[in-house]
Write an enzyme that holds these catalytic residues in place. Structure first.
Site, PDB file in Angstrom:
ATOM      1  N   ASP A 228       0.881  -1.156   0.000  1.00  0.00           N
ATOM      2  CA  ASP A 228       0.000   0.000   0.000  1.00  0.00           C
ATOM      3  C   ASP A 228       0.925   1.214   0.000  1.00  0.00           C
ATOM      4  O   ASP A 228       2.106   1.112   0.337  1.00  0.00           O
ATOM      5  CB  ASP A 228      -0.930  -0.025   1.221  1.00  0.00           C
ATOM      6  CG  ASP A 228      -2.163   0.873   0.992  1.00  0.00           C
ATOM      7  OD1 ASP A 228      -3.187   0.659   1.657  1.00  0.00           O
ATOM      8  OD2 ASP A 228      -2.083   1.764   0.122  1.00  0.00           O
TER       9      ASP A 228
HETATM   10  C1  GLC Z   1      -4.391   4.294  -0.081  1.00  0.00           C
HETATM   11  C2  GLC Z   1      -5.283   3.081   0.089  1.00  0.00           C
HETATM   12  C3  GLC Z   1      -5.177   2.099  -1.046  1.00  0.00           C
HETATM   13  C4  GLC Z   1      -4.906   2.865  -2.328  1.00  0.00           C
HETATM   14  C5  GLC Z   1      -3.517   3.444  -2.217  1.00  0.00           C
HETATM   15  C6  GLC Z   1      -3.169   4.334  -3.419  1.00  0.00           C
HETATM   16  O1  GLC Z   1      -3.865   4.693   1.145  1.00  0.00           O
HETATM   17  O2  GLC Z   1      -5.151   2.361   1.329  1.00  0.00           O
HETATM   18  O3  GLC Z   1      -6.407   1.356  -1.100  1.00  0.00           O
HETATM   19  O4  GLC Z   1      -5.008   2.004  -3.456  1.00  0.00           O
HETATM   20  O5  GLC Z   1      -3.315   4.172  -1.017  1.00  0.00           O
HETATM   21  O6  GLC Z   1      -3.988   5.471  -3.402  1.00  0.00           O
END
Ligand code: GLC
Length: 756
Positions: A228
């Site tokens: 993430d």
């Molecule tokens: C965010 C979310 C994830 C997302 C990523 C990119 O914090 O937790 O679901 O795809 O970062 O935006």
């Protein structure tokens, strides 16, 4: 890109590939002919940022279709809905130059307060896994990679970057990994995204057992594991655990840390190269730009799919559909400014948004009915609340029917924070009650990402349409459902409880001092309510229709020691076409673990014209009957009785048939530390032990009747503690020889691919 021999790359070049090159892209190495690819949100609409970037949905993104979020798709119970969204998203992603779309989210809704429940499908892992699989297959068939997320146990927003989800192994396997397992084994997602949180104290980004032992060794995953955004704490530790691509970039420090770690011997170059190979395979698989999608057609699709997701919870006095309202009052800001998606990284810059009031006016006009509107409540300025409410009540008194649009304000639920309450805002509750007190008919339409309590006003109103968040076409879809142009067919994918205190996670959510203990175990959602027989407002699987159905003729056949199949006939006995969800549950107490009252084992959604009848056949693979055996560290189908149930929902069983399954023939391994009860219950050792002890019984020992008080006391004692009570009739060597003849896990057939 030509296949690059890894040894043509320097260590620095290899390491640079393991962290993003930009916020939304991988690293390019032009001199080596390696292109960058683009990864972008989100699960129900492409959030492509060309300039300012962020992972919270704050900055501008390119216009794209906002399809129904997962909460709605989950309520559709339709693989077809999920697949159509995946196909359309692939077209839009390709046109915007996106190679990997960051979705679907398959975390489990263990608490209705979780801020991102709108982005997840269900409280049930089977429903989540099957719908996510259909979505991933369709998205990837369109040339865009998926990123099934957030692996694992990202089930709350409170302290999401640091909290440790403390979960026992059986709960982890049966509830919180199960949907990921299904998607990985049945759809092969291009990437798996690790979560921010810890699991049992270990950061997901560094969790070798999850990222390598489970995901790759057990499940056979061959794609790339990505983080993430900002989840990696130590790049070397994450790489050693099995995390291939750390996002976002650029990653100069991470790259240098990797190079240093290799040179210091903390990371092997082979580990680097294995991850590089996966990242290059991801880059290589990137599709080629497709033609621009037909966004008007996608908007129509968003409307059509939204109508299949909404759930008709209550409909009394023939209130819905609104066939011939003499006059109609529409109340609530959400009728003019609809809530149709959630906040955070999944937020889409919708190409257009249908306004419910406009479509209601169009339907009403076609029926010669007048429509008036009253704002009713303010989602921002409370100052004028009384005046707004009084105006709405006055207008309601003279209306033939009133439709109140209510729900969770955007500020109540989002990525990044959890909800504080289950109820609607007090201003809305008061408005609903005072309007219903004077109106001839009252309909409430809800817009909310997570379920809300209905208790303060449920009995005051005639009908409730739960729209959840339906995407940009929600306005037209809701109007079509209210006037009967569409027939509701959604079913709850999450229980609506009576009170927050009744929820199984009331005492544990969202945890404290860095830990959230999953004390409910496998008893999540309906598994809890049905097992403890707790009343709820509306159960998992509930949903009404404008037509009626008859379910009959359930037949179940055993197809093997751990498999079965069923047929059942469904008939549309009403005057409207409709779609019906056949829900199959399994109830059992087989095995050495506490089983929920019943668990969803299979489902399908079928279209039926008035009077039409269809025979439905469903297979029940071994996973429909299995539990996770912690000592054996594997799925086991125990010998026993299994009741196959067709339910109107998780609480109302319509038909059932009992079958016996021999199961895997695995008994828990025995030792002298095992208790006497386990020895006597063992299919091989039990009879031999009884025969050996029979003479002892004849001399006046305890009755071997398992219910005798003496035996119940003895049964819970370890075998080695009673040996000296048998006067030599039993000796340890004989018992140990007995264990060597008993089948155990390693002598029976290991399960292959878990899903038929
Ligand atoms: C965010 C979310 C994830 C997302 C990523 C990119 O914090 O937790 O679901 O795809 O970062 O935006």
């Amino acid at each position: 890109m030509a296949n690059i021999p890894l040894d043509a790359l320097s260590l620095e070049q290899k390491a640079s590939l393991l962290t993003g090159g930009g916020f939304w892209s991988t690293t390019a190495i032009p001199e080596a002919g390696i292109d960058a690819i683009v990864l972008s949100d989100g699960p129900h609409g492409v959030r492509r940022q060309m300039h300012g970037t962020d992972h919270l949905g704050l900055h501008h993104s390119e216009p794209a279709t906002c399809f129904p979020p997962a909460v709605a798709v989950g309520s559709s119970w339709s693989e077809d809905v999920a697949a159509k969204i995946g196909t359309a998203l692939a077209r839009e992603a390709r046109a915007l130059g996106v190679d990997v779309l960051l979705g679907p989210g398959v975390n489990i809704k263990r608490s209705p307060l979780a801020g991102r429940n709108f982005e997840y499908f269900s409280e049930d892992p089977l429903l989540s896994g099957v719908l996510a699989t259909a979505y991933v297959r369709a998205l990837q068939a369109g040339g865009v990679g998926a990123s099934v997320k957030h692996f694992a146990a990202n089930d709350q927003e409170t302290d999401r970057m640091v909290v440790s989800a403390d979960i026992d192994e059986r709960t982890l396997r049966e509830i919180h990994l199960s949907a990921f397992e299904r998607v990985v084994t049945d759809a092969g997602p291009a990437t798996v995204m690790c979560s921010y949180n810890k699991i049992n104290g270990v950061p997901a980004s560094e969790h070798h057992r999850l990222l390598t032992d489970v995901l790759r060794t057990e499940w056979g995953y061959t794609g790339a594991v990505i983080s993430d955004w900002g989840a990696v704490r130590s790049r070397p530790a994450a790489l050693n655990a099995g995390l291939d691509l750390s996002m976002p970039g650029p990653g100069h420090y991470a790259t240098q840390a990797l190079v240093d770690a290799v040179r210091a011997g903390h990371v092997t170059e082979a580990t680097v190269e294995r991850a590089v190979a996966r990242v290059l395979a991801l880059v290589d698989a990137a599709g080629h730009d497709a033609a621009a999608p037909d966004l008007d057609a996608h908007h129509e699709l968003a409307r059509e799919l939204a109508a299949e997701c909404a759930v008709l919870l209550k409909n009394t006095r023939g209130t819905l559909p609104l066939e011939r309202p003499s006059s109609l009052l529409v109340v609530g800001e959400f009728a003019t400014t609809p809530r149709y998606q959630g906040g955070g990284s999944s937020h889409v810059n919708a190409t257009r948004v249908d306004v419910p009031l406009e479509f209601i006016q169009a339907h009403a006009a076609a029926r010669g009915a007048a429509v008036t509107y009253a704002r009713g409540f303010a989602t921002d300025d409370q100052g004028e609340e009384a005046a707004l409410r009084e105006a709405a009540v006055r207008a309601a008194a003279g209306a033939g029917a009133v439709v109140v649009f209510a729900g969770n304000p955007e500020a109540e639920e989002s990525e990044g924070f959890d909800r504080q309450r289950l109820e609607l805002p007090a201003s809305q509750v008061r408005l609903i009650r005072e309007v219903a007190a004077v109106a001839a008919r009252t309909v409430v339409v809800l817009a909310n990402g997570g379920v809300v309590s209905l208790e303060d006003w449920h009995d005051d109103v005639d009908a409730i349409l739960e729209g959840f968040l339906l995407g940009q076409g929600s306005g037209a879809a809701i109007a079509d459902l209210l006037f009967g142009q569409a027939n509701p067919s959604g079913r709850l994918a999450e229980t609506i409880p009576l009170r927050l205190k009744d929820t199984p996670t009331y005492l544990s959510f969202p945890g404290e001092q860095g830990h959230v203990r999953y004390s409910e175990g496998v008893m999540v959602g309906y598994r809890h309510y049905e097992t403890v027989d707790a009343p709820v407002r509306y159960p998992f699987g509930h949903g009404l229709s404008y037509t009626a159905y008859d379910i009959a003729g359930l037949r179940v056949q055993v197809d093997g020691p751990a498999e079965a199949s069923l047929t059942v006939t469904v008939r549309n006995t009403g005057s409207r076409a409709g779609k019906y969800v056949v829900q199959v549950y399994v109830a059992t107490q087989a095995g050495p673990v506490r089983r929920p009252e019943r668990t969803l084992a299979a489902f399908t959604k079928i279209h039926l014209e008035p009077g039409q009848e269809k025979e439905v056949r469903l297979g029940l693979d071994r996973r429909a009957f299995a539990y996770w055996d912690v000592p054996l560290s594997r799925w086991v189908v125990a010998d026993g009785t299994y009741v196959v149930q067709v339910g109107e929902n998780a609480s109302a069983v319509l038909l059932e048939r009992s079958v016996h399954l021999d199961g895997d023939g695995i008994a828990p391994p025995l030792s002298l530390q095992s208790n006497v009860g386990d020895w006597l219950a063992h299919p091989v050792a039990g009879p031999r032990l009884r025969a050996r002890m029979a003479p002892l019984m004849a001399q006046g020992g305890p009755e071997l009747d398992d219910d005798s008080d003496e035996m119940r006391m003895v049964a819970s004692m370890p075998m080695n503690q009673i040996l000296n009570l048998t006067g030599g009739a039993l000796d340890g060597d004989w018992l140990v020889s007995l264990t060597n003849t008993c089948p155990s896990a390693d002598t029976t057939e290991e399960e292959g691919n878990v899903h038929s």
